[in-house]
Structures are given as C-alpha cells and as structure tokens.
Design a protein around this motif. Structure first.
Motif, PDB file in Angstrom:
ATOM      1  N   THR A  68     -61.802  59.029 -18.704  1.00  0.00           N
ATOM      2  CA  THR A  68     -61.690  60.343 -18.318  1.00  0.00           C
ATOM      3  C   THR A  68     -61.594  61.422 -19.448  1.00  0.00           C
TER       4      THR A  68
ATOM      5  N   LEU B 144     -57.098  65.946 -21.318  1.00  0.00           N
ATOM      6  CA  LEU B 144     -57.322  66.126 -22.592  1.00  0.00           C
ATOM      7  C   LEU B 144     -58.768  65.489 -22.783  1.00  0.00           C
TER       8      LEU B 144
ATOM      9  N   THR C  48     -57.043  55.600 -25.735  1.00  0.00           N
ATOM     10  CA  THR C  48     -57.524  56.809 -25.162  1.00  0.00           C
ATOM     11  C   THR C  48     -57.557  58.054 -26.272  1.00  0.00           C
TER      12      THR C  48
ATOM     13  N   TYR D  20     -48.019  57.489 -22.308  1.00  0.00           N
ATOM     14  CA  TYR D  20     -48.536  58.336 -21.275  1.00  0.00           C
ATOM     15  C   TYR D  20     -47.568  58.240 -19.955  1.00  0.00           C
TER      16      TYR D  20
HETATM   17  C1  LIG Z   1     -54.993  60.072 -18.979  1.00  0.00           C
HETATM   18  C2  LIG Z   1     -54.516  59.073 -19.629  1.00  0.00           C
HETATM   19  C3  LIG Z   1     -54.120  57.713 -18.940  1.00  0.00           C
HETATM   20  C4  LIG Z   1     -54.569  57.526 -17.357  1.00  0.00           C
HETATM   21  O1  LIG Z   1     -55.906  57.603 -17.173  1.00  0.00           O
HETATM   22  P1  LIG Z   1     -56.457  57.933 -15.972  1.00  0.00           P
HETATM   23  O2  LIG Z   1     -57.867  58.118 -16.177  1.00  0.00           O
HETATM   24  O3  LIG Z   1     -55.916  59.329 -15.521  1.00  0.00           O
HETATM   25  O4  LIG Z   1     -56.157  57.489 -14.547  1.00  0.00           O
HETATM   26  C5  LIG Z   1     -53.652  56.637 -19.700  1.00  0.00           C
HETATM   27  N1  LIG Z   1     -53.399  56.526 -21.047  1.00  0.00           N
HETATM   28  C6  LIG Z   1     -53.522  57.841 -21.678  1.00  0.00           C
HETATM   29  C7  LIG Z   1     -53.458  57.795 -23.183  1.00  0.00           C
HETATM   30  C8  LIG Z   1     -54.219  58.922 -21.006  1.00  0.00           C
HETATM   31  O5  LIG Z   1     -54.157  60.055 -21.718  1.00  0.00           O
END
Ligand SMILES: *Cc1c(COP(=O)(O)O)cnc(C)c1O
Length: 379
Positions: free
Chosen positions: A194, A324, A172, A98
């Motif tokens: 998120t 996403l 994630t 990321y």
């Molecule tokens: C979005 C994301 C993050 C960061 O998270 P936030 O909630 O935007 O701070 C870290 N790792 C991955 C794989 C992500 O998709």
C-alpha cells in the motif's frame, strides 16, 4: 541486473500470446484445462493468477529473495506469516511497531494461544534475553513506526540464527530500494505494498518474500487456504508503482532530508526523528545497513497540546491522513491515529509522546513543502 532494471523487467516480460508490453490484467476467476488433471499452469485465481504471479516474481527479485507472495493487505501478509506458528508458540517482537501489527498479536492471535514479548527494537541483546524454549519467531520493523528508530538487522538475525528461529522484518518504511533484510540475514520480509511499493495512495496490498522453501510453502499454503489474495487490478497497480520505485525513493529521501535539517533548527520543534540526520541515534546503524534513509520523519512539537492543534489546523499542503509512501505529502498524529489502538500508558512507555507528529514526505517541490511546515509551525 540491477535494481532499476529488475523493477521494470523482472516478471514483466512482454505477454507471450499478444506481445503486450505491459502485463495484462487477467480478470478471470478460472482457467480452461486441456483435460482432467491437465491445467495449463493456472487453475483458479485464489490459488494463482498471471497478473499476481508477475507481481510476486518482481517483488522477490527486488528483495533479493527466491519466492514472493502477494496479499490483499499488509496485515493479511503479516497474518499469513503468523499462521505458520501454533498455539503455545512464542514471538519476540520489536516494540515500536505499526499499531495494526500490535493489534494482530494482541487481539487476533493471543486468544489462540500465541504469546508475544516486546523488546526495544534497537537493542539486539534484548531480543536474546527474551528468547524462551518455545520461541518460534523474531519480528521487527526498521526504521520503526512512528519513532524512526533503527534496528540492527544483522545483529538480530544472528540472535535468530543462534536460537534457530526465523527473523521476519517488516520492510515497509525503507522499501527494498534502500534496505534488503534478506541480504542482512533475515529469513522473511513483510510489506504493506500500500505504501512506497505501490506509491500512489490508490491501492491496499501486502507481500511476503523469503528464500526459505519451507517457509514459502507454509505461507503459500495459507495464502491459498485462507484466501486473502489481491485481485488482478490491485496487483497491476502495485506492479506499475514498482517500476518507478527507485526514482521515487531517491526524491522522497532528498525532500525528507531537506525538511529534517530545517525542522531541527526551528524554535517551535523540540525534537526531530530522522535516521538521515548525523546526530540521530540510529544514524550509524542506518548507514551500515541501508543505502538511504527514506521519506518518513517524526517531529516532537514544542508548546504542548495547543501547539499540536494549531499545527494541524494551519497545515495546507500536507494532507491530514493515515498511511504513507504516496506521491503526496501526508501528516498524521500517531497518538490518535495510527497508534490510537495502544493504551496511553503503553504509548508513553514506548516514547510516543502526546506532541508527536509524523510526516510522510511526498514528491512535491521541496520549497513548497518547507513553506507549508514553516507557516504551520508559526514563524
Ligand atoms: C500500513 C502498514 C502495515 C499494514 O499494511 P496494510 O496494507 O494497511 O494492511 C504494516 N506495517 C507497516 C510498517 C505499515 O506502515
């Protein structure tokens, strides 16, 4: 109890004082104490809050870990893990990360004396070769972002164990429904809640899960000391999302597989990256360590910059946006969006070509999604 049941019940028993079936939003900063030095379990909401505690318990259960900690964002969760290190320490990280995680390593912690070496995430031997006397942490994401490469978590966990350092996995993309890194030997799981965990594109949050008491205490110390904690409403939204995680993930995957198979055969598509396709480089490893392949696809378009521009300008249903894992399908252009913070040479070195687009496949009707992609590709 199994996953679907845990997602609905663990940490979320009916409220003791009122019987409320849904965990209340404890919108309070502080708590009455029975006497000096006699709190009833909570003292101050940076340190602990009942809504957050429910979320932390649920997250730990879903990852098969002992301890969960919730943060105000995914990057705050990542920072809290890195805060267990000190100046002069070294990290080996998978390279298809990321963009914001790369930015943390290079723009936030490098100046405090933390050094990071990046290696191909799908080459466990590269992790071993990059280890130095001062290496204190291995870090990877799988499937990777944006190329959906698959890292062999068990193999990298063995490298970490030999070097006596923890392995942190950013889970994630897969979510614990499809992949549980702690069961594969990792010591730490990091999430941007998120994304799939909350699942409705309406909240920013992060989490750390571990079964290692010392790591938990160190990360928890930082959570309280530095204070990047989520508010109770945000915790409540993530908790609500968790309850439907299993059903959502099954459908995200089913839609993604449907689109990936069709994209693969489309003449305007040069390459499809999706670990659920039997021909995909990461397919075998993914099958071994995941129970499903998720809802993220990346696609290389044929036809150069003009084709990329046309694709984005024609898109109707897919929404052009960062992020996403929500119910709605999103499309993004990693070279200018999620990975815009990487210099172009660095992007190309990592295989992120100028004609790469990333799809977060949502829960709309499959045929509607394909119709939209087909008309945007032209043909
Ligand atoms: C979005 C994301 C993050 C960061 O998270 P936030 O909630 O935007 O701070 C870290 N790792 C991955 C794989 C992500 O998709």
């Amino acid at each position: 109890m199994r996953f679907e049941t845990l997602a609905i019940h663990r940490g979320q028993e009916p409220d003791e004082s009122t019987g409320a079936v849904t965990v209340p939003v404890y919108q309070t900063s502080t708590y009455q104490q029975d006497g000096v030095g006699k709190p009833r379990g909570f003292e101050y909401s940076r340190t602990g809050n009942p809504t957050r505690a429910a979320l932390e318990t649920a997250l730990a259960a879903l990852e098969g870990g002992r301890h969960g900690l919730a943060f105000s964002s995914g990057v705050a969760a990542s920072c809290a893990v890195l805060e267990t290190l000190k100046a002069g320490d070294h990290v080996v990280a998978g390279d298809d990360l990321y963009g914001g995680t790369y930015r943390i390593f290079e723009k936030v912690y490098a100046k405090w004396g933390l050094k990071t070496t990046y290696v191909a995430a799908d080459d466990p031997g590269a992790f071993r070769r990059a280890i130095q006397a001062n290496t204190r942490l291995l870090w990877l994401e799988t499937p990777t972002n944006p190329l959906l490469r698959v890292a062999d978590v068990r193999a990298v966990a063995r490298v970490a164990a030999e070097a006596r350092v923890p392995l942190a996995v950013d889970n994630t993309f897969a979510s614990p429904y499809f992949q549980r890194p702690l069961e594969l030997g990792a010591s730490i799981v990091v999430h941007s809640t998120t994304k799939y965990l909350a699942g409705h594109s309406d909240v920013i949050g992060g989490a750390v899960v571990t079964s290692d008491r010392r790591i938990w205490e160190a990360v928890k110390f930082h959570q309280n000391a530095a204070g990047a904690v989520p508010g109770p409403w945000d915790c409540w939204l993530v908790l609500r999302g968790l309850k439907t995680l299993a059903v959502r993930m099954r459908e995200h995957e089913s839609n993604a597989l449907h689109l990936a198979r069709r994209l693969l055969k489309h003449p305007k598509v040069a390459a499809v990256h999706y670990p659920g396709l039997p021909g995909d480089k990461g397919h075998r490893t993914a099958k071994r360590q995941m129970s499903g392949f998720g809802g993220m696809i990346s696609v290389e378009l044929a036809g150069g910059p003009k084709a990329v521009h046309r694709f984005f300008s024609r898109m109707r249903l897919f929404i052009l946006a960062e992020s996403l894992g929500g119910v709605e399908s999103l499309v993004c252009y990693p070279p200018a969006m999620t990975h815009g913070s990487l210099p172009r040479e660095e992007r190309l070195r990592r295989g992120i070509k100028d004609d790469l687009v990333r799809l977060s496949v949502g829960l709309e009707n499959k045929q509607d999604l394909w119709d939209d992609l087909k008309q945007a590709l032209g043909g």
